[in-house]
Design a protein around this motif. Structure first.
Motif, PDB file in Angstrom:
ATOM      1  N   LEU A 139     -51.360 -19.558 -46.437  1.00 60.08           N
ATOM      2  CA  LEU A 139     -50.955 -19.270 -47.813  1.00 60.08           C
ATOM      3  C   LEU A 139     -49.947 -20.300 -48.311  1.00 60.08           C
ATOM      4  CD1 LEU A 139     -51.226 -17.323 -50.193  1.00 60.08           C
ATOM      5  CD2 LEU A 139     -49.332 -15.990 -49.234  1.00 60.08           C
ATOM      6  N   ALA A 140     -49.021 -20.697 -47.442  1.00 64.31           N
ATOM      7  CA  ALA A 140     -48.030 -21.703 -47.833  1.00 64.31           C
ATOM      8  C   ALA A 140     -48.694 -23.045 -48.117  1.00 64.31           C
ATOM      9  CB  ALA A 140     -46.978 -21.855 -46.738  1.00 64.31           C
ATOM     10  N   ALA A 141     -49.649 -23.442 -47.280  1.00 62.62           N
ATOM     11  CA  ALA A 141     -50.325 -24.725 -47.472  1.00 62.62           C
ATOM     12  C   ALA A 141     -51.122 -24.735 -48.771  1.00 62.62           C
ATOM     13  CB  ALA A 141     -51.231 -25.018 -46.278  1.00 62.62           C
ATOM     14  N   LYS A 142     -51.860 -23.657 -49.038  1.00 62.61           N
ATOM     15  CA  LYS A 142     -52.618 -23.583 -50.281  1.00 62.61           C
ATOM     16  C   LYS A 142     -51.684 -23.660 -51.479  1.00 62.61           C
ATOM     17  CE  LYS A 142     -56.575 -20.843 -48.656  1.00 62.61           C
ATOM     18  NZ  LYS A 142     -57.600 -21.822 -49.036  1.00 62.61           N
ATOM     19  N   SER A 143     -50.562 -22.955 -51.409  1.00 60.45           N
ATOM     20  CA  SER A 143     -49.617 -22.929 -52.527  1.00 60.45           C
ATOM     21  C   SER A 143     -49.008 -24.305 -52.774  1.00 60.45           C
ATOM     22  CB  SER A 143     -48.516 -21.903 -52.252  1.00 60.45           C
ATOM     23  OG  SER A 143     -49.047 -20.612 -52.063  1.00 60.45           O
ATOM     24  N   ILE A 144     -48.584 -24.978 -51.708  1.00 63.47           N
ATOM     25  CA  ILE A 144     -47.935 -26.281 -51.858  1.00 63.47           C
ATOM     26  C   ILE A 144     -48.894 -27.316 -52.417  1.00 63.47           C
ATOM     27  CG2 ILE A 144     -46.875 -28.181 -50.571  1.00 63.47           C
ATOM     28  CD1 ILE A 144     -45.712 -26.056 -48.673  1.00 63.47           C
ATOM     29  N   VAL A 145     -50.096 -27.382 -51.846  1.00 62.36           N
ATOM     30  CA  VAL A 145     -51.071 -28.382 -52.295  1.00 62.36           C
ATOM     31  C   VAL A 145     -51.465 -28.136 -53.747  1.00 62.36           C
ATOM     32  CG1 VAL A 145     -53.420 -29.231 -51.963  1.00 62.36           C
ATOM     33  CG2 VAL A 145     -51.934 -28.898 -49.995  1.00 62.36           C
ATOM     34  N   PHE A 146     -51.768 -26.892 -54.080  1.00 60.30           N
ATOM     35  CA  PHE A 146     -52.175 -26.605 -55.458  1.00 60.30           C
ATOM     36  C   PHE A 146     -51.041 -26.892 -56.430  1.00 60.30           C
ATOM     37  CE2 PHE A 146     -52.036 -23.774 -59.079  1.00 60.30           C
ATOM     38  CZ  PHE A 146     -53.221 -24.106 -59.710  1.00 60.30           C
ATOM     39  N   PHE A 147     -49.832 -26.452 -56.115  1.00 61.81           N
ATOM     40  CA  PHE A 147     -48.701 -26.667 -57.018  1.00 61.81           C
ATOM     41  C   PHE A 147     -48.482 -28.155 -57.260  1.00 61.81           C
ATOM     42  CE2 PHE A 147     -44.253 -27.318 -58.060  1.00 61.81           C
ATOM     43  CZ  PHE A 147     -44.028 -26.356 -59.028  1.00 61.81           C
ATOM     44  N   ALA A 148     -48.573 -28.956 -56.213  1.00 63.03           N
ATOM     45  CA  ALA A 148     -48.362 -30.398 -56.358  1.00 63.03           C
ATOM     46  C   ALA A 148     -49.439 -31.016 -57.257  1.00 63.03           C
ATOM     47  CB  ALA A 148     -48.364 -31.066 -54.981  1.00 63.03           C
ATOM     48  N   VAL A 149     -50.696 -30.621 -57.059  1.00 57.09           N
ATOM     49  CA  VAL A 149     -51.789 -31.163 -57.873  1.00 57.09           C
ATOM     50  C   VAL A 149     -51.633 -30.744 -59.334  1.00 57.09           C
ATOM     51  CG1 VAL A 149     -54.284 -31.059 -58.280  1.00 57.09           C
ATOM     52  CG2 VAL A 149     -53.408 -31.351 -55.958  1.00 57.09           C
ATOM     53  N   ALA A 150     -51.374 -29.463 -59.569  1.00 57.13           N
ATOM     54  CA  ALA A 150     -51.240 -28.965 -60.941  1.00 57.13           C
ATOM     55  C   ALA A 150     -50.047 -29.612 -61.648  1.00 57.13           C
ATOM     56  CB  ALA A 150     -51.088 -27.444 -60.933  1.00 57.13           C
ATOM     57  N   PHE A 151     -48.935 -29.734 -60.951  1.00 59.01           N
ATOM     58  CA  PHE A 151     -47.747 -30.335 -61.559  1.00 59.01           C
ATOM     59  C   PHE A 151     -47.989 -31.802 -61.892  1.00 59.01           C
ATOM     60  CE2 PHE A 151     -43.804 -32.796 -60.991  1.00 59.01           C
ATOM     61  CZ  PHE A 151     -43.048 -32.249 -62.028  1.00 59.01           C
ATOM     62  N   ALA A 194     -47.568 -25.250 -63.747  1.00 56.41           N
ATOM     63  CA  ALA A 194     -47.900 -25.261 -62.318  1.00 56.41           C
ATOM     64  C   ALA A 194     -47.560 -23.915 -61.681  1.00 56.41           C
ATOM     65  CB  ALA A 194     -47.154 -26.387 -61.610  1.00 56.41           C
ATOM     66  N   LEU A 195     -46.455 -23.297 -62.089  1.00 50.89           N
ATOM     67  CA  LEU A 195     -46.106 -21.966 -61.586  1.00 50.89           C
ATOM     68  C   LEU A 195     -47.091 -20.916 -62.093  1.00 50.89           C
ATOM     69  CD1 LEU A 195     -42.203 -21.920 -61.891  1.00 50.89           C
ATOM     70  CD2 LEU A 195     -43.546 -21.772 -59.784  1.00 50.89           C
ATOM     71  N   LEU A 196     -47.548 -21.068 -63.333  1.00 47.06           N
ATOM     72  CA  LEU A 196     -48.553 -20.148 -63.861  1.00 47.06           C
ATOM     73  C   LEU A 196     -49.852 -20.253 -63.053  1.00 47.06           C
ATOM     74  CD1 LEU A 196     -49.410 -18.124 -66.078  1.00 47.06           C
ATOM     75  CD2 LEU A 196     -50.060 -20.089 -67.490  1.00 47.06           C
ATOM     76  N   TRP A 272     -37.270 -19.846 -65.337  1.00 45.49           N
ATOM     77  CA  TRP A 272     -36.682 -18.935 -64.336  1.00 45.49           C
ATOM     78  C   TRP A 272     -37.437 -17.609 -64.314  1.00 45.49           C
ATOM     79  CZ3 TRP A 272     -35.032 -22.925 -62.636  1.00 45.49           C
ATOM     80  CH2 TRP A 272     -34.133 -23.782 -63.264  1.00 45.49           C
ATOM     81  N   ILE A 273     -37.907 -17.144 -65.464  1.00 46.41           N
ATOM     82  CA  ILE A 273     -38.690 -15.903 -65.507  1.00 46.41           C
ATOM     83  C   ILE A 273     -39.982 -16.070 -64.720  1.00 46.41           C
ATOM     84  CG2 ILE A 273     -39.989 -14.346 -67.011  1.00 46.41           C
ATOM     85  CD1 ILE A 273     -37.874 -14.898 -69.181  1.00 46.41           C
ATOM     86  N   MET A 274     -40.695 -17.166 -64.972  1.00 46.43           N
ATOM     87  CA  MET A 274     -41.954 -17.397 -64.261  1.00 46.43           C
ATOM     88  C   MET A 274     -41.713 -17.604 -62.772  1.00 46.43           C
ATOM     89  SD  MET A 274     -45.195 -17.547 -64.312  1.00 46.43           S
ATOM     90  CE  MET A 274     -45.481 -17.468 -66.082  1.00 46.43           C
ATOM     91  N   LEU A 275     -40.609 -18.247 -62.414  1.00 42.67           N
ATOM     92  CA  LEU A 275     -40.288 -18.445 -61.002  1.00 42.67           C
ATOM     93  C   LEU A 275     -40.040 -17.116 -60.304  1.00 42.67           C
ATOM     94  CD1 LEU A 275     -39.721 -20.492 -58.723  1.00 42.67           C
ATOM     95  CD2 LEU A 275     -37.339 -20.539 -59.480  1.00 42.67           C
ATOM     96  N   GLY A 276     -39.312 -16.215 -60.971  1.00 43.79           N
ATOM     97  CA  GLY A 276     -39.048 -14.904 -60.380  1.00 43.79           C
ATOM     98  C   GLY A 276     -40.305 -14.069 -60.227  1.00 43.79           C
ATOM     99  N   VAL A 277     -41.162 -14.074 -61.253  1.00 47.96           N
ATOM    100  CA  VAL A 277     -42.414 -13.314 -61.181  1.00 47.96           C
ATOM    101  C   VAL A 277     -43.303 -13.858 -60.073  1.00 47.96           C
ATOM    102  CG1 VAL A 277     -44.531 -12.737 -62.427  1.00 47.96           C
ATOM    103  CG2 VAL A 277     -42.325 -12.611 -63.591  1.00 47.96           C
TER     104      VAL A 277
END
Length: 294
Positions: A139-151, A194-196, A272-277
């Motif tokens: 789950l961490a790997a999927k999250s990191i890779v996707f977040f980096a690509v989207a950002f 990217a958080l969305l 910060w709202i999106m980060l918390g959610v």
């Protein structure tokens, strides 16, 4: 008369030269396959190979770029040709990139859901979990890779649109964007989208169904604003204002200092709202991933 003698037990045959006897060692033998302790880097490499290999990544990101660039530049051109210096006085020229990013965010949402939910649909998740039994690492790997690509894609695309719009509207009466305006219209909006998308990835992990997760996320983006538009009763004023203030379209507009309401989130509050959610949903997705079978 002789008595029958039971057969004597035979000694076990000697093991071949290439195979050690049971319980023995393997003298002189070295495995040709290197044995290393797996770590997060291996999972990241695996997820990067997946996300760059599937067709959905190319199509969703391609449509995202077309929407953000096409609608952004079209909005800038229309404003330039149909407005005068008085109507644009004090207007932030970067704010017209909002329309393309709002529609483009649907593409990021779709890609986020497909990053996890599609593996459950094809059964590929079993192979993934066999190769990497640590579900937290997957789950961490999927999250990191996707977040980096989207950002990265959002930052490059929104930055390009912002530069072109600022150039097009220069001298039309619009104000010169400050450093904070540039930072929020590029880095801030990219982090938010990217958080969305990451939130969509986690919803896909929870729902495990691509169409269902995409429908939920589109509803999260659009439903609050649509519901608020139809709340005409005075008794629903507070609820209507809250839906307007915290709807995702309004939070996106805050990064351009162009909020739909006079109250509610401002500055960097939407991030910060999106980060918390997202953090809360991540914890829930991790707990369910640990407790459910694949």
């Amino acid at each position: 008369m002789s008595t029958h003698q039971p057969p004597m037990p035979q000694a076990p045959a000697a093991a071949p030269d290439w195979q050690a006897a049971p319980g023995g060692s393997y003298p002189g033998y070295t495995s040709p396959i290197p044995v290393v302790r797996t770590h997060l880097g291996h999972a990241l490499a695996s997820e990067w190979t997946k996300i760059k290999s599937v067709r959905s990544t190319m199509w969703t990101l391609g449509v995202f770029v077309l929407l953000v660039v096409g609608i952004g530049l079209m909005a800038g051109a229309l404003v330039e040709s149909n407005s005068d210096s008085a109507s644009l006085s004090g207007e932030n020229p970067l704010s017209f990139g909002f329309f393309g990013l709002l529609l483009g965010s649907i593409c990021i949402i779709t890609l986020g859901v497909l990053t996890t939910a599609s593996e459950y649909g094809t059964g590929m998740i079993r192979t993934t979990m066999t190769a990497c039994p640590s579900r937290a690492r997957v789950l961490a790997a999927k999250s990191i890779v996707f977040f980096a690509v989207a950002f990265a894609f959002t930052l490059v695309t929104s930055g390009f649109v912002a530069m072109v719009q600022a150039s097009m509207l220069d001298g039309t009466g619009a104000r010169t964007p400050s450093g904070e305006d540039w930072l929020k219209a590029t880095v801030g909006i990219s982090l938010y989208i990217a958080l969305l998308g990451l939130l969509s990835l986690l919803i896909g992990s929870v729902i495990r169904h691509s169409a269902g997760a995409i429908t939920i996320m589109i509803g999260v983006v659009l439903a609050p604003l649509v519901l608020a538009l139809f709340m005409v009763s005075e008794s629903l004023n507070k609820l209507r204002e809250w839906l307007f203030e915290y709807s995702i379209p309004n939070q996106l507009s805050v990064f351009y200092a162009n909020s739909l309401t006079e109250s509610g989130p401002s500055g960097w509050d939407p991030l910060w709202i999106m980060l918390g959610v997202t953090a809360a949903v991540y914890a829930g997705a991790y707990a369910l991933l640990q407790s459910r079978d694949v």
